[in-house]
Design a protein around this motif. Structure first.
Motif, PDB file in Angstrom:
ATOM      1  N   LEU A 105      43.997  36.115  52.459  1.00 46.76           N
ATOM      2  CA  LEU A 105      43.919  36.256  53.461  1.00 46.76           C
ATOM      3  C   LEU A 105      42.280  35.526  54.003  1.00 46.76           C
ATOM      4  O   LEU A 105      42.275  34.606  55.399  1.00 46.76           O
ATOM      5  N   GLU A 106      41.033  36.347  53.577  1.00 44.91           N
ATOM      6  CA  GLU A 106      40.427  36.059  54.184  1.00 44.91           C
ATOM      7  C   GLU A 106      39.546  34.772  53.692  1.00 44.91           C
ATOM      8  O   GLU A 106      39.040  34.347  54.570  1.00 44.91           O
ATOM      9  N   THR A 107      39.786  33.803  53.101  1.00 40.80           N
ATOM     10  CA  THR A 107      40.104  32.660  52.501  1.00 40.80           C
ATOM     11  C   THR A 107      40.674  31.435  54.009  1.00 40.80           C
ATOM     12  O   THR A 107      39.779  31.079  54.274  1.00 40.80           O
ATOM     13  N   ALA A 108      41.675  32.487  54.200  1.00 36.10           N
ATOM     14  CA  ALA A 108      42.213  31.554  55.230  1.00 36.10           C
ATOM     15  C   ALA A 108      41.929  31.409  56.571  1.00 36.10           C
ATOM     16  O   ALA A 108      41.365  30.624  57.207  1.00 36.10           O
ATOM     17  N   LYS A 109      41.535  33.113  56.718  1.00 36.76           N
ATOM     18  CA  LYS A 109      40.566  33.114  58.391  1.00 36.76           C
ATOM     19  C   LYS A 109      39.025  32.352  58.237  1.00 36.76           C
ATOM     20  O   LYS A 109      39.111  32.003  59.236  1.00 36.76           O
ATOM     21  N   GLU A 110      38.482  31.658  57.006  1.00 39.76           N
ATOM     22  CA  GLU A 110      37.197  31.350  57.485  1.00 39.76           C
ATOM     23  C   GLU A 110      37.918  29.787  57.620  1.00 39.76           C
ATOM     24  O   GLU A 110      36.685  29.694  57.504  1.00 39.76           O
ATOM     25  N   GLN A 111      38.348  29.825  57.103  1.00 35.74           N
ATOM     26  CA  GLN A 111      38.631  27.888  57.355  1.00 35.74           C
ATOM     27  C   GLN A 111      39.108  27.616  58.862  1.00 35.74           C
ATOM     28  O   GLN A 111      39.988  26.611  59.110  1.00 35.74           O
ATOM     29  N   LEU A 112      39.352  28.794  59.930  1.00 38.23           N
ATOM     30  CA  LEU A 112      40.009  29.005  60.774  1.00 38.23           C
ATOM     31  C   LEU A 112      38.946  28.661  62.109  1.00 38.23           C
ATOM     32  O   LEU A 112      38.806  27.954  62.980  1.00 38.23           O
ATOM     33  N   SER A 113      37.765  28.423  61.312  1.00 38.91           N
ATOM     34  CA  SER A 113      36.405  27.269  62.113  1.00 38.91           C
ATOM     35  C   SER A 113      35.372  26.841  60.999  1.00 38.91           C
ATOM     36  O   SER A 113      34.292  25.431  60.930  1.00 38.91           O
TER      37      SER A 113
END
Length: 353
Positions: A105-113
């Motif tokens: 999910l860290e990959t998804a959190k990075e995509q928030l920006s």
């Protein structure tokens, strides 16, 4: 230096264009083969992941065995793979899927920006569905996103993983997205449960809120069957200077639907003026509400709507209102006549024995 003839120039151009065409064809073929290889690889990976995930859900292997199979360049694809499963299971099975998803999910959190709103919205969906309540802070941070699509997704997911304490925050955010489908917003707000009903009632009564937010609150209260909201709906309907007064028409219709669900006979007098609204959809909901809340004194008004309203949908609602009240004499009479609404009367009444 000799001059080239026109024919030689044309031949040179033709040869150049031929070479260029061959190069383009080679590039296109290479891209096609690469895309085909990537799709075949993706299908193989999904089949491998599917078999492992089913084994995890069946308790035949620990989640870590599946986690170890996901390669470094496949994190985002793996999260997308999990989404359909996470939307169809509940309880312990969903928690198992969230356990499997958590390392990625860290990959998804990075995509928030990411600069692309579609990518951010997709990341919010993955975080909300696969992360659960422990990722509520990430969802809250997206409520200020410049994209209405991202805000709507974050609000919906936060409503599903959060609790009643999130209500005001979510309502404040959806005030910016009044072009979204209110049914999707309402279905999410219902997840906040009965404990959020006081906040919904307060927002419904707050004239500084946008009509969209107030409509969402009214519809949510209706689905929650919140009886305490009947007095709020009644007060707002009575505060209108007329049936076409200051209230937003969509809000008026939602208030009438709310009273039909949670109101009592004492609220019928607040509904009656709306039978004469210039908006046909308001007359429709007023007629249906009176069918639930009214009494014998409403028979004449509903009968008049059925006989002469310009809208057949209003007439249909009036007929159903009369049937709910148990007053079918007029409908029985018109069914046997040559009145323009005789066919409609025949449709809504039970077949004669």
């Amino acid at each position: 230096m000799r001059a080239y003839s026109a024919l030689e120039i044309l031949i040179g151009v033709a040869v150049g264009l031929t070479i260029l065409s061959i190069a383009f064809a080679a590039v296109a073929l290479g891209m096609h083969l690469r895309t085909r290889w990537q799709e075949q690889r993706r299908q193989r990976l999904h089949q491998t992941w599917r078999n492992a995930l089913l084994a995890v859900l069946a308790g035949e292997q620990p989640p870590q065995e599946l986690i170890d199979q996901v390669q470094a360049d496949c994190h985002a694809d793996f999260l997308s793979f999990l989404i359909p499963y996470a939307t169809t299971v509940r309880g312990e099975a969903r928690e198992q899927i969230r356990t499997v998803a958590r390392p990625f999910l860290e990959t998804a959190k990075e995509q928030l920006s990411d600069s692309r709103s579609l990518v951010r919205a997709q990341a919010v969906q993955r975080i909300g569905l696969l992360g659960g309540a422990r990722y509520a802070d990430a969802l809250r941070s997206c409520l200020d996103d410049p994209s209405p699509q991202v805000v709507a997704m974050a609000a919906r997911r936060l409503a599903k993983v959060g609790d009643a304490a999130e209500t005001d925050l979510i309502l404040n955010s959806i005030g910016r997205i009044d072009d979204m489908d209110r049914r999707q917003i309402t279905s999410a707000l219902v997840e906040l449960g009965d404990e959020a009903a006081p906040a919904f009632r307060a927002a419904l009564a707050d004239s500084s809120r946008s009509p969209f937010v107030r409509v969402c609150c009214a519809e949510t209260l209706r689905w929650l069957s919140d009886s305490s909201s009947a007095s709020v709906a009644e007060r707002l309907l009575r505060s209108n200077s007329s049936a076409d007064g200051t209230l937003d028409p969509e809000l008026t219709a939602s208030l009438l639907r709310l009273l039909r669900r949670v109101g009592r006979a004492q609220h019928a007098s607040a509904v009656r003026p709306y039978l004469s609204s210039t908006e046909s959809f308001i007359r429709i909901h007023a007629a249906r509400a009176l069918g639930q809340l009214g009494g014998p004194e409403d028979e004449d008004a509903l009968a008049a709507l059925f006989r002469s309203d310009e809208s057949q949908w209003v007439a249909l609602s009036a007929a159903r209102g009369l049937i709910e009240l148990g007053h079918t004499t007029l409908l029985q009479r018109l069914r046997a006549s040559d009145h323009s609404r005789s066919a409609l009367a025949n449709d809504v009444l039970p077949a004669p024995e």
